[in-house]
Design a protein around this motif. Sequence first.
Motif, PDB file in Angstrom:
ATOM      1  N   GLY A  19       0.814  -1.212   0.000  1.00  0.00           N
ATOM      2  CA  GLY A  19       0.000   0.000   0.000  1.00  0.00           C
ATOM      3  C   GLY A  19       0.847   1.261   0.000  1.00  0.00           C
ATOM      4  O   GLY A  19       0.550   2.228  -0.714  1.00  0.00           O
ATOM      5  N   MET A  20       1.917   1.269   0.777  1.00  0.00           N
ATOM      6  CA  MET A  20       2.776   2.446   0.844  1.00  0.00           C
ATOM      7  C   MET A  20       3.501   2.675  -0.480  1.00  0.00           C
ATOM      8  O   MET A  20       3.646   3.816  -0.919  1.00  0.00           O
ATOM      9  CB  MET A  20       3.777   2.311   1.996  1.00  0.00           C
ATOM     10  N   VAL A  21       3.952   1.605  -1.123  1.00  0.00           N
ATOM     11  CA  VAL A  21       4.633   1.758  -2.412  1.00  0.00           C
ATOM     12  C   VAL A  21       3.658   2.319  -3.446  1.00  0.00           C
ATOM     13  O   VAL A  21       4.008   3.208  -4.225  1.00  0.00           O
ATOM     14  CB  VAL A  21       5.251   0.425  -2.881  1.00  0.00           C
ATOM     15  N   ILE A  22       2.424   1.833  -3.430  1.00  0.00           N
ATOM     16  CA  ILE A  22       1.415   2.363  -4.351  1.00  0.00           C
ATOM     17  C   ILE A  22       1.232   3.857  -4.103  1.00  0.00           C
ATOM     18  O   ILE A  22       1.148   4.648  -5.049  1.00  0.00           O
ATOM     19  CB  ILE A  22       0.078   1.611  -4.201  1.00  0.00           C
ATOM     20  N   LEU A  23       1.185   4.266  -2.843  1.00  0.00           N
ATOM     21  CA  LEU A  23       1.054   5.699  -2.545  1.00  0.00           C
ATOM     22  C   LEU A  23       2.266   6.475  -3.035  1.00  0.00           C
ATOM     23  O   LEU A  23       2.125   7.581  -3.561  1.00  0.00           O
ATOM     24  CB  LEU A  23       0.872   5.920  -1.043  1.00  0.00           C
ATOM     25  N   GLU A  24       3.460   5.916  -2.848  1.00  0.00           N
ATOM     26  CA  GLU A  24       4.676   6.594  -3.306  1.00  0.00           C
ATOM     27  C   GLU A  24       4.668   6.753  -4.823  1.00  0.00           C
ATOM     28  O   GLU A  24       4.995   7.807  -5.348  1.00  0.00           O
ATOM     29  CB  GLU A  24       5.928   5.801  -2.890  1.00  0.00           C
ATOM     30  N   VAL A  25       4.282   5.700  -5.522  1.00  0.00           N
ATOM     31  CA  VAL A  25       4.321   5.710  -6.984  1.00  0.00           C
ATOM     32  C   VAL A  25       3.201   6.553  -7.562  1.00  0.00           C
ATOM     33  O   VAL A  25       3.408   7.329  -8.496  1.00  0.00           O
ATOM     34  CB  VAL A  25       4.237   4.260  -7.531  1.00  0.00           C
ATOM     35  N   HIS A  26       2.011   6.410  -7.006  1.00  0.00           N
ATOM     36  CA  HIS A  26       0.845   7.081  -7.575  1.00  0.00           C
ATOM     37  C   HIS A  26       0.423   8.316  -6.786  1.00  0.00           C
ATOM     38  O   HIS A  26      -0.624   8.900  -7.081  1.00  0.00           O
ATOM     39  CB  HIS A  26      -0.326   6.103  -7.657  1.00  0.00           C
ATOM     40  N   GLY A  27       1.204   8.709  -5.811  1.00  0.00           N
ATOM     41  CA  GLY A  27       0.848   9.842  -4.962  1.00  0.00           C
ATOM     42  C   GLY A  27       0.547  11.104  -5.735  1.00  0.00           C
ATOM     43  O   GLY A  27      -0.403  11.829  -5.424  1.00  0.00           O
ATOM     44  N   VAL A  28       1.322  11.390  -6.756  1.00  0.00           N
ATOM     45  CA  VAL A  28       1.100  12.607  -7.542  1.00  0.00           C
ATOM     46  C   VAL A  28      -0.240  12.525  -8.252  1.00  0.00           C
ATOM     47  O   VAL A  28      -1.017  13.492  -8.247  1.00  0.00           O
ATOM     48  CB  VAL A  28       2.243  12.821  -8.561  1.00  0.00           C
ATOM     49  N   ILE A  29      -0.543  11.377  -8.817  1.00  0.00           N
ATOM     50  CA  ILE A  29      -1.825  11.219  -9.509  1.00  0.00           C
ATOM     51  C   ILE A  29      -2.974  11.375  -8.516  1.00  0.00           C
ATOM     52  O   ILE A  29      -3.954  12.073  -8.792  1.00  0.00           O
ATOM     53  CB  ILE A  29      -1.897   9.830 -10.192  1.00  0.00           C
ATOM     54  N   LEU A  30      -2.860  10.750  -7.351  1.00  0.00           N
ATOM     55  CA  LEU A  30      -3.916  10.851  -6.348  1.00  0.00           C
ATOM     56  C   LEU A  30      -4.058  12.275  -5.842  1.00  0.00           C
ATOM     57  O   LEU A  30      -5.164  12.745  -5.590  1.00  0.00           O
ATOM     58  CB  LEU A  30      -3.628   9.897  -5.186  1.00  0.00           C
ATOM     59  N   GLU A  31      -2.934  12.963  -5.694  1.00  0.00           N
ATOM     60  CA  GLU A  31      -2.968  14.350  -5.232  1.00  0.00           C
ATOM     61  C   GLU A  31      -3.667  15.240  -6.252  1.00  0.00           C
ATOM     62  O   GLU A  31      -4.509  16.066  -5.891  1.00  0.00           O
ATOM     63  CB  GLU A  31      -1.545  14.842  -4.987  1.00  0.00           C
ATOM     64  N   VAL A  32      -3.344  15.062  -7.518  1.00  0.00           N
ATOM     65  CA  VAL A  32      -3.949  15.867  -8.576  1.00  0.00           C
ATOM     66  C   VAL A  32      -5.463  15.679  -8.596  1.00  0.00           C
ATOM     67  O   VAL A  32      -6.214  16.620  -8.818  1.00  0.00           O
ATOM     68  CB  VAL A  32      -3.335  15.510  -9.948  1.00  0.00           C
ATOM     69  N   HIS A  33      -5.911  14.471  -8.345  1.00  0.00           N
ATOM     70  CA  HIS A  33      -7.347  14.180  -8.376  1.00  0.00           C
ATOM     71  C   HIS A  33      -8.023  14.430  -7.025  1.00  0.00           C
ATOM     72  O   HIS A  33      -9.193  14.096  -6.855  1.00  0.00           O
ATOM     73  CB  HIS A  33      -7.581  12.739  -8.823  1.00  0.00           C
TER      74      HIS A  33
END
Length: 55
Positions: A19-33
């Motif tokens: 879960g943490m790696v997914i947040l690290e990798v996709h954090g920018v995408i999640l932040e933008v949305h």
Amino acid sequence: MPATTTSDLARAAWAFAHGMVILEVHGVILEVHGRFPGDAELATAWKRGARVLHP
């Protein structure tokens, strides 16, 4: 619920790390949305999660 076996702890550690790696990798995408706060402290989350999982 605390882990009761080594297998339980291993699964919990894997799930947390995944879960943490997914947040690290996709954090920018999640932040933008607007699904992940831009000021989130991922390094702190890693440290706290590791402390909780350490038997």
